[in-house]
Design a protein around this motif. Structure first.
Motif, PDB file in Angstrom:
ATOM      1  N   ASP A  10       0.839  -1.297  -0.328  1.00 27.36           N
ATOM      2  CA  ASP A  10       0.149  -0.169   0.042  1.00 27.36           C
ATOM      3  C   ASP A  10       0.949   1.235  -0.013  1.00 27.36           C
ATOM      4  O   ASP A  10       0.589   2.283  -0.544  1.00 27.36           O
ATOM      5  CB  ASP A  10      -1.151   0.057   1.330  1.00 27.36           C
ATOM      6  CG  ASP A  10      -1.974  -1.362   1.189  1.00 27.36           C
ATOM      7  OD1 ASP A  10      -2.358  -1.525   0.105  1.00 27.36           O
ATOM      8  OD2 ASP A  10      -2.427  -1.566   2.188  1.00 27.36           O
ATOM      9  N   MET A  11       2.081   1.258   0.761  1.00 23.15           N
ATOM     10  CA  MET A  11       2.645   2.482   1.045  1.00 23.15           C
ATOM     11  C   MET A  11       3.512   2.697  -0.354  1.00 23.15           C
ATOM     12  O   MET A  11       3.620   3.835  -1.121  1.00 23.15           O
ATOM     13  CB  MET A  11       3.831   2.075   2.234  1.00 23.15           C
ATOM     14  CG  MET A  11       3.157   2.252   3.490  1.00 23.15           C
ATOM     15  SD  MET A  11       4.445   1.802   4.575  1.00 23.15           S
ATOM     16  CE  MET A  11       5.820   3.129   4.445  1.00 23.15           C
ATOM     17  N   PHE A  13       2.298   1.678  -3.519  1.00 26.51           N
ATOM     18  CA  PHE A  13       1.613   2.054  -4.627  1.00 26.51           C
ATOM     19  C   PHE A  13       1.073   3.632  -4.279  1.00 26.51           C
ATOM     20  O   PHE A  13       0.979   4.480  -5.193  1.00 26.51           O
ATOM     21  CB  PHE A  13       0.031   1.115  -4.385  1.00 26.51           C
ATOM     22  CG  PHE A  13       0.080  -0.049  -4.911  1.00 26.51           C
ATOM     23  CD1 PHE A  13       0.381  -0.087  -6.547  1.00 26.51           C
ATOM     24  CD2 PHE A  13      -0.077  -1.217  -4.307  1.00 26.51           C
ATOM     25  CE1 PHE A  13       0.594  -1.258  -7.017  1.00 26.51           C
ATOM     26  CE2 PHE A  13      -0.068  -2.291  -5.046  1.00 26.51           C
ATOM     27  CZ  PHE A  13       0.038  -2.336  -6.389  1.00 26.51           C
ATOM     28  N   GLN A  14       1.177   4.047  -2.898  1.00 26.44           N
ATOM     29  CA  GLN A  14       0.994   5.403  -2.703  1.00 26.44           C
ATOM     30  C   GLN A  14       1.933   6.428  -3.063  1.00 26.44           C
ATOM     31  O   GLN A  14       1.861   7.552  -3.647  1.00 26.44           O
ATOM     32  CB  GLN A  14       0.488   5.507  -1.323  1.00 26.44           C
ATOM     33  CG  GLN A  14       0.018   7.008  -0.800  1.00 26.44           C
ATOM     34  CD  GLN A  14      -1.293   7.382  -1.214  1.00 26.44           C
ATOM     35  OE1 GLN A  14      -2.099   6.647  -1.313  1.00 26.44           O
ATOM     36  NE2 GLN A  14      -1.256   8.780  -1.906  1.00 26.44           N
ATOM     37  N   LYS A  15       3.146   5.653  -2.883  1.00 29.19           N
ATOM     38  CA  LYS A  15       4.344   6.486  -3.420  1.00 29.19           C
ATOM     39  C   LYS A  15       4.274   6.822  -5.001  1.00 29.19           C
ATOM     40  O   LYS A  15       4.590   7.766  -5.536  1.00 29.19           O
ATOM     41  CB  LYS A  15       5.736   5.764  -2.968  1.00 29.19           C
ATOM     42  CG  LYS A  15       6.869   6.601  -3.204  1.00 29.19           C
ATOM     43  CD  LYS A  15       8.188   5.645  -3.124  1.00 29.19           C
ATOM     44  CE  LYS A  15       8.408   5.377  -1.485  1.00 29.19           C
ATOM     45  NZ  LYS A  15       9.536   4.510  -1.449  1.00 29.19           N
ATOM     46  N   GLU A  17       1.782   6.735  -6.837  1.00 32.79           N
ATOM     47  CA  GLU A  17       0.518   7.703  -7.352  1.00 32.79           C
ATOM     48  C   GLU A  17       1.026   9.184  -7.053  1.00 32.79           C
ATOM     49  O   GLU A  17       0.774   9.882  -7.583  1.00 32.79           O
ATOM     50  CB  GLU A  17      -0.556   7.529  -6.502  1.00 32.79           C
ATOM     51  CG  GLU A  17      -1.317   5.788  -6.789  1.00 32.79           C
ATOM     52  CD  GLU A  17      -2.148   5.895  -7.914  1.00 32.79           C
ATOM     53  OE1 GLU A  17      -2.150   7.072  -8.714  1.00 32.79           O
ATOM     54  OE2 GLU A  17      -2.334   4.726  -8.654  1.00 32.79           O
ATOM     55  N   ASP A  18       1.865   9.450  -6.024  1.00 34.11           N
ATOM     56  CA  ASP A  18       2.397  10.517  -5.489  1.00 34.11           C
ATOM     57  C   ASP A  18       3.232  11.188  -6.428  1.00 34.11           C
ATOM     58  O   ASP A  18       3.301  12.330  -6.860  1.00 34.11           O
ATOM     59  CB  ASP A  18       2.711  10.484  -4.018  1.00 34.11           C
ATOM     60  CG  ASP A  18       1.790  10.377  -2.993  1.00 34.11           C
ATOM     61  OD1 ASP A  18       0.593  10.681  -3.252  1.00 34.11           O
ATOM     62  OD2 ASP A  18       2.307   9.944  -1.948  1.00 34.11           O
ATOM     63  N   ASN A  39      12.029  10.483  -3.540  1.00 30.29           N
ATOM     64  CA  ASN A  39      11.105   9.276  -3.056  1.00 30.29           C
ATOM     65  C   ASN A  39      11.973   7.969  -2.929  1.00 30.29           C
ATOM     66  O   ASN A  39      11.245   7.062  -2.707  1.00 30.29           O
ATOM     67  CB  ASN A  39      10.133   8.934  -3.957  1.00 30.29           C
ATOM     68  CG  ASN A  39       8.788  10.425  -3.719  1.00 30.29           C
ATOM     69  OD1 ASN A  39       8.112  10.266  -2.909  1.00 30.29           O
ATOM     70  ND2 ASN A  39       9.105  11.033  -4.774  1.00 30.29           N
TER      71      ASN A  39
END
Length: 428
Positions: A10-11, A13-15, A17-18, A39
């Motif tokens: 999840d982290m 994927f969120q990275k 997307e960001d 990142n």
């Protein structure tokens, strides 16, 4: 592990997307690379792959890892885990891929992020170490607490064992000391043991009292016999009148001792748990037989009263007969008037009532008359040959039959004795 890996995915994927949001259409290659580096985490790589499969941008701090993972185009975001040998160590790698969509300059490309899960493995090892230490600590604590608990549980048992050994060694009954009111099975066992000791002490006391009372009762006739025997030994048979008196006294006291011994044996046998010979008994015919025999022997007026016949009960006929004779014998000894015997039956009991009109019993003596060797009028009892055991025997017989004996009396007016026998006796 699965939960932690899901969090890592999840982290990641969120990275991704960001990063897509932060890369604008007018950004230069330097700005994109700077964004990727910002990142980047330890032992990982981030790359952008074009739609033709070529790597457009890539930043990494683990070159060997980046070389081992081949880029891949995807239409929707996905993740995978792979094992690679990196620096001669087997490492688990998490890879996530997210396609770039919309009106973006890099539309059709994907962002791929790969990172070693070495921290996860170390955390797993730490967790296993903590669990191992906790298990050892819990085992030690369990052993110690189990030992402590077993001591608590076994303490009353050890007390019982020590108490029993003391009893075996000394022969003196002792009770178990109950220190804590735990209300568990062990306390129940200890209480049962103490009640057993109480009963043994009571029986020992009764036995001792019986021996003492019997010795006291035998002392007088034996003294008389010895005195008259010494008199005969000194004077021989020359004085016929004195010799006849001595022989008569010796015979009388010997007969008294014989009767007393038979009574003692009777009491001793009834004190034990005896088996009754239970059968159907007709109280009417039984009392008629008893009264006929006593009338012939004592030449007394004894009247039997009953309204129904037969009156049947389940009982030991010989012992019930003995109890009735004891009541009639007392009535004959302590009265000169007529004697009435009443037979009744209700739903609960068959009742035998013996009523005399003699000297009666003082009110303060009523509670003592069932004790062994107790005599209200000791002088009169000596004359009539009583030993103070009759009512004690009768009460014991009633107890064996789960019945009851009651005495009502008024001094100078007479006595009424009742035997209450269960109408339907069921022996256990």
């Amino acid at each position: 592990m699965q939960t932690t890996i899901s969090m890592e995915e999840d982290m990641a994927f969120q990275k991704a997307e960001d990063i897509i949001k932060n890369i604008h259409t007018n950004e230069t290659s330097d700005q994109i690379i700077r964004e990727l580096k910002d990142n980047l985490t330890e032992d990982s790589y981030i790359r952008i792959i074009q739609s033709d499969g070529k790597i457009l941008y890539e930043v990494t701090n683990e070159q060997e890892l980046a070389k081992k993972v081949k880029g891949k185009l995807v239409k929707s975001r996905e993740s995978e885990r792979k094992l690679f040998i990196i620096e001669d160590k087997e490492k688990q790698v998490l890879i996530v891929r997210v396609p770039i969509k919309g009106g973006h300059l890099l539309k059709g490309s994907i962002i791929e992020i790969g990172e070693e899960l070495e921290g996860l493995e170390s955390r797993k090892d730490t967790l296993l170490w903590i669990l191992g230490v906790s298990t050892v600590f819990a085992a030690i604590l369990s052993l110690l607490s189990g030992r402590w608990l077993s001591n608590i549980i076994m303490r009353p048992i050890f007390n019982m064992i020590n108490t029993m050994k003391d009893i075996e060694r000394s022969g003196v009954p002792k009770k178990i000391i109950i220190q804590n009111d735990t209300k568990d099975e062990l306390q129940t066992l200890a209480n049962t043991f103490n009640r057993m000791i109480d009963r043994l002490e009571e029986n020992f006391e009764k036995q001792s009292q019986f021996v003492s009372d019997a010795s006291h009762e035998l002392k007088t006739p034996l003294t008389v016999i010895k005195s008259y025997a010494n008199l005969l030994r000194r004077h021989g048979l020359e004085d016929k009148e004195m010799a006849s008196e001595a022989i008569q006294a010796i015979h009388s006291e010997a007969t008294r001792i014989q009767k007393m011994t038979e009574t003692f044996l009777n009491v001793a046998s009834l004190e034990k748990e005896v088996d009754l010979d239970i059968d159907v008994v007709n109280l009417v015919s039984l009392c008629q037989t008893i009264l006929k025999q006593l009338k012939e022997v004592y030449k007394r007026e004894i009247t039997l009263h009953f309204e129904q016949a037969p009156i049947l009960i389940m009982a030991d006929e010989l012992k019930v007969k003995q109890a009735i004779i004891i009541l009639l014998d007392n009535a004959i000894k302590y009265s000169n008037e007529k004697i009435d015997v009443f037979l009744e039956k209700n739903d609960l009991h068959a009742i035998v009532r013996v009523k005399d009109y003699g000297i009666g019993i003082p009110e303060e003596e009523i509670n003592n008359i069932f004790e062994r060797f107790y005599r209200v009028d000791k002088a009169r009892s000596r004359e009539t040959g009583g030993f103070g055991l009759g009512l004690h025997i009768a009460k014991r017989i009633m107890k064996l039959h789960k019945g009851e004996i009651k005495i009502q009396s008024k001094e100078g007016e007479g006595t009424e004795a009742e035997l209450l026998l269960p109408a339907s006796l069921e022996m256990e």
